[in-house]
Design a protein around this motif. Structure first.
Motif, PDB file in Angstrom:
ATOM      1  N   VAL A 190       0.552  -1.627  -0.149  1.00 51.75           N
ATOM      2  CA  VAL A 190      -0.193   0.213  -0.207  1.00 51.75           C
ATOM      3  C   VAL A 190       0.682   1.257  -0.052  1.00 51.75           C
ATOM      4  O   VAL A 190       1.567   1.568   0.938  1.00 51.75           O
ATOM      5  N   VAL A 191       0.598   2.006  -1.038  1.00 50.02           N
ATOM      6  CA  VAL A 191       2.167   3.391  -1.025  1.00 50.02           C
ATOM      7  C   VAL A 191       1.363   4.375  -1.832  1.00 50.02           C
ATOM      8  O   VAL A 191       0.517   4.452  -2.498  1.00 50.02           O
ATOM      9  N   PRO A 192       1.893   5.201  -0.993  1.00 49.75           N
ATOM     10  CA  PRO A 192       0.933   6.641  -1.590  1.00 49.75           C
ATOM     11  C   PRO A 192       1.521   7.322  -3.189  1.00 49.75           C
ATOM     12  O   PRO A 192       2.301   6.873  -3.375  1.00 49.75           O
ATOM     13  N   ILE A 193       0.347   8.433  -3.353  1.00 48.71           N
ATOM     14  CA  ILE A 193       0.650   8.334  -4.818  1.00 48.71           C
ATOM     15  C   ILE A 193       0.463  10.007  -4.408  1.00 48.71           C
ATOM     16  O   ILE A 193      -0.278  10.584  -4.706  1.00 48.71           O
ATOM     17  N   GLY A 194       2.184  11.029  -5.175  1.00 45.99           N
ATOM     18  CA  GLY A 194       1.758  12.067  -5.554  1.00 45.99           C
ATOM     19  C   GLY A 194       1.762  12.477  -6.993  1.00 45.99           C
ATOM     20  O   GLY A 194       0.862  11.727  -7.798  1.00 45.99           O
ATOM     21  N   GLY A 195       3.206  12.564  -7.282  1.00 43.50           N
ATOM     22  CA  GLY A 195       3.385  12.613  -9.089  1.00 43.50           C
ATOM     23  C   GLY A 195       3.040  10.963  -9.621  1.00 43.50           C
ATOM     24  O   GLY A 195       3.385  10.662 -10.900  1.00 43.50           O
ATOM     25  N   GLY A 196       3.574  10.254  -8.500  1.00 40.46           N
ATOM     26  CA  GLY A 196       3.655   8.592  -9.010  1.00 40.46           C
ATOM     27  C   GLY A 196       5.007   8.091  -9.130  1.00 40.46           C
ATOM     28  O   GLY A 196       4.690   6.499  -9.671  1.00 40.46           O
ATOM     29  N   TYR A 223      -6.991  15.632  -3.813  1.00 41.68           N
ATOM     30  CA  TYR A 223      -5.643  15.437  -5.125  1.00 41.68           C
ATOM     31  C   TYR A 223      -5.832  13.972  -6.123  1.00 41.68           C
ATOM     32  O   TYR A 223      -5.191  13.799  -5.787  1.00 41.68           O
ATOM     33  N   PRO A 224      -7.062  13.984  -5.640  1.00 47.10           N
ATOM     34  CA  PRO A 224      -7.241  12.821  -6.724  1.00 47.10           C
ATOM     35  C   PRO A 224      -6.777  12.451  -7.869  1.00 47.10           C
ATOM     36  O   PRO A 224      -7.756  11.689  -9.409  1.00 47.10           O
ATOM     37  N   SER A 225      -5.203  13.300  -8.769  1.00 41.96           N
ATOM     38  CA  SER A 225      -4.677  13.376 -10.346  1.00 41.96           C
ATOM     39  C   SER A 225      -5.142  11.706 -11.134  1.00 41.96           C
ATOM     40  O   SER A 225      -5.330  11.814 -11.970  1.00 41.96           O
ATOM     41  N   MET A 226      -3.964  10.646 -10.444  1.00 43.10           N
ATOM     42  CA  MET A 226      -3.476   9.381 -10.413  1.00 43.10           C
ATOM     43  C   MET A 226      -4.830   9.013 -11.172  1.00 43.10           C
ATOM     44  O   MET A 226      -5.354   8.588 -11.829  1.00 43.10           O
ATOM     45  N   THR A 241      -4.209  20.156   1.908  1.00 44.76           N
ATOM     46  CA  THR A 241      -4.874  18.479   3.406  1.00 44.76           C
ATOM     47  C   THR A 241      -3.460  18.722   3.472  1.00 44.76           C
ATOM     48  O   THR A 241      -2.420  19.164   3.694  1.00 44.76           O
ATOM     49  N   LEU A 242      -3.218  17.339   4.345  1.00 45.41           N
ATOM     50  CA  LEU A 242      -2.219  17.736   5.467  1.00 45.41           C
ATOM     51  C   LEU A 242      -1.480  16.873   5.048  1.00 45.41           C
ATOM     52  O   LEU A 242      -0.439  16.643   5.106  1.00 45.41           O
ATOM     53  N   ALA A 243      -1.436  16.180   3.753  1.00 42.97           N
ATOM     54  CA  ALA A 243      -0.839  15.702   2.757  1.00 42.97           C
ATOM     55  C   ALA A 243      -0.150  16.069   1.775  1.00 42.97           C
ATOM     56  O   ALA A 243      -0.005  15.894   0.136  1.00 42.97           O
ATOM     57  N   GLU A 244       0.477  17.540   2.229  1.00 43.12           N
ATOM     58  CA  GLU A 244       0.960  18.190   0.937  1.00 43.12           C
ATOM     59  C   GLU A 244       2.272  17.736   0.460  1.00 43.12           C
ATOM     60  O   GLU A 244       2.425  18.238  -1.076  1.00 43.12           O
ATOM     61  N   GLY A 245       2.870  16.648   0.810  1.00 40.88           N
ATOM     62  CA  GLY A 245       3.832  15.719  -0.285  1.00 40.88           C
ATOM     63  C   GLY A 245       2.832  15.055  -1.263  1.00 40.88           C
ATOM     64  O   GLY A 245       4.078  14.766  -2.211  1.00 40.88           O
ATOM     65  N   ILE A 246       2.046  14.737  -1.385  1.00 49.08           N
ATOM     66  CA  ILE A 246       1.141  13.969  -2.439  1.00 49.08           C
ATOM     67  C   ILE A 246       0.296  14.832  -3.329  1.00 49.08           C
ATOM     68  O   ILE A 246      -0.669  14.359  -4.297  1.00 49.08           O
ATOM     69  N   ALA A 247      -0.010  16.266  -2.441  1.00 49.43           N
ATOM     70  CA  ALA A 247      -0.918  16.908  -3.460  1.00 49.43           C
ATOM     71  C   ALA A 247      -0.550  17.719  -4.625  1.00 49.43           C
ATOM     72  O   ALA A 247       0.069  18.754  -4.572  1.00 49.43           O
ATOM     73  N   VAL A 248      -0.264  16.776  -6.090  1.00 50.97           N
ATOM     74  CA  VAL A 248      -0.072  17.005  -7.120  1.00 50.97           C
ATOM     75  C   VAL A 248      -1.051  17.048  -8.269  1.00 50.97           C
ATOM     76  O   VAL A 248      -2.139  16.140  -8.422  1.00 50.97           O
ATOM     77  N   ARG A 249      -1.285  18.583  -8.455  1.00 54.41           N
ATOM     78  CA  ARG A 249      -2.353  18.455  -9.748  1.00 54.41           C
ATOM     79  C   ARG A 249      -1.817  17.619 -11.044  1.00 54.41           C
ATOM     80  O   ARG A 249      -3.496  17.412 -11.694  1.00 54.41           O
ATOM     81  N   GLU A 250      -0.977  17.287 -11.335  1.00 55.52           N
ATOM     82  CA  GLU A 250      -0.467  16.427 -13.045  1.00 55.52           C
ATOM     83  C   GLU A 250       0.452  15.388 -12.663  1.00 55.52           C
ATOM     84  O   GLU A 250       1.408  16.306 -12.559  1.00 55.52           O
ATOM     85  N   PRO A 251      -0.101  14.552 -12.652  1.00 50.00           N
ATOM     86  CA  PRO A 251       0.870  13.205 -12.648  1.00 50.00           C
ATOM     87  C   PRO A 251       1.599  13.337 -13.693  1.00 50.00           C
ATOM     88  O   PRO A 251       1.650  13.898 -14.669  1.00 50.00           O
TER      89      PRO A 251
END
Length: 418
Positions: A190-196, A223-226, A241-251
């Motif tokens: 189970v792995v976080p996704i920002g830019g991927g 930020y459900p971009s992916m 969002t608290l999860a700013e490290g994965i707050a990516v608009r464009e993966p």
């Protein structure tokens, strides 16, 4: 999605030879010694709470407090002698900045980091302390990225992308290798996704070692971009969002293809789940996760039916969080548990009422920590008032008993929710 088991050939990274991929995944260059092989350990307490056998990979123990060092080093090691001489540039306000700065210094490469002009000073200071030249420009990451790209072209530098680069992806994949070396029979990752980049790299490594393993990505609900791209959905994107490290608009373009090919599913987690997971890591596991680092546990808490009875691995991808924000999160969690509450009590505005309230709370074993009256700004009769009183309790049942005792004494009492 849904995924069918891939061969190692299917799992190759476009733009990277099989030999280079193998060399990176198995950390063959001696420079990799500067990157910690972080623990991947079973959490007995969190396993009991989640109903699965949960193993946690502690990337918050890296020198810079996050996994980004891995991808940065892999990219920097791929440079030619001329590229190293000319230097590198990146845009970042967070973990990527420090990952690039540290590893560039290790390799003797000049690094420039463009950070948004409103980046907290402590982050700027930490990046400079690692040897990078910091330029403050742009109101946000996107604007800083434009500046970095322009300077990259003007000065002949090499751009180090935070996720959409084959070497960066492969570097993050070393986490997957280490997890499966530590726990070969994991059922699910189970792995976080920002830019991927992190999920792509781990999925590539996992498919080569265990083609049948299940891989789940996690995105912040804001930020459900992916997820939108790969599931053809149109969920709104944006917000604090608290999860700013994965707050990516464009993966990434590379990472979206890899995730589409290699990942079984993507789930979303809301802000409350992220807060709860972060609090559990600190209070139960005694380790510090940033918001993005808590996303994997948040997904397990939110979707227990997906993981119950399974052997599950997740990654605390970083532990860099502002201490003031951390304090707020922990206090909010205490309030949700009923261990602290603000009670609004309707009183007659006559002497002795506060003493009466305090005595009832004290007799029930509660502790008063704050009191305020509202005589003017309310809609009560002129001889009545509101009393807002903050109390500490043992737990929610204890709080409920205090409220019952106040009401039994004829005092209209509610929990203030603002």
């Amino acid at each position: 999605m849904p995924h069918e088991a891939s061969t190692s050939k299917d799992s190759a990274v476009p733009g990277l030879s099989d030999g280079d991929l193998k060399s990176i995944l198995h950390r063959e260059d001696p420079t990799w010694a500067s990157i910690a092989i972080t623990p991947c350990m079973k959490s007995e307490k969190l396993s009991a709470l989640t109903g699965c056998e949960l193993f946690v990979k502690y990337e918050n123990l890296q020198y810079t407090g996050a996994f980004k060092e891995r991808g940065a080093l892999a990219k920097l090691l791929s440079l030619t002698a001329d590229e190293k001489r000319r230097g590198v540039i990146a845009a970042s306000a967070g973990n990527h900045a420090q990952g690039v700065a540290r590893n560039a210094a290790t390799l003797g490469i000049d690094a420039t980091i463009v950070m948004p002009r409103h980046t907290p000073y402590v982050k700027v200071q930490q990046t400079e302390a690692l040897g990078a030249n910091v330029i403050l420009d742009g109101d946000d990451y996107d604007a800083a990225n434009v500046v970095a790209r322009k300077k990259c072209d003007e000065d002949g530098l090499t751009f180090v992308h935070p996720f959409d680069d084959p070497y960066v992806v492969a570097g993050q994949g070393t986490i997957g290798v280490e997890m499966l070396e530590a726990v070969p029979d994991l059922d699910i990752l189970v792995v976080p996704i920002g830019g991927g980049g992190l999920l792509s790299g781990i999925a590539i490594a996992a498919r080569q070692i265990r083609p049948d393993i299940k891989v789940i990505g996690v995105q912040a609900q804001l930020y459900p971009s992916m997820l939108n791209l790969l599931k053809d959905q149109d969920n709104p994107i944006g917000g604090m969002t608290l999860a700013e490290g994965i707050a990516v608009r464009e993966p990434g373009k590379l990472t979206r293809k890899l995730i589409a090919d290699l990942v079984d599913d993507i789930v979303m987690v809301d802000e409350r789940a992220l807060e709860s997971a972060l609090s559990l890591y600190l209070n139960v596991q005694k380790t510090l996760a940033e918001g993005a680092g808590a996303a994997g546990l948040a997904a397990i808490l939110t979707n227990p039916e997906m993981f119950v009875g399974k052997k599950v691995g997740t990654v605390i991808c970083g532990g860099n969080i502002d201490t003031r924000l951390l304090s707020s999160i922990l206090m909010r969690d205490i309030a949700r548990q009923g261990r602290m509450a603000r009670l609004r009590i309707e009183l007659l505005d006559v002497p002795g009422q506060l003493t009466k309230v305090a005595d009832i709370i004290a007799t029930a074993g509660g502790n008063v920590i704050d009191v305020s009256y509202h005589r003017i700004f309310n809609d009560l009769p002129a001889k009545a008032t509101y009393l807002d009183i903050s109390v500490e309790t043992n737990d929610r049942p204890h709080l409920d008993r205090i409220i019952e005792n106040l009401r039994a004494a004829g005092l209209a009492t509610e929990i203030a929710t603002y």
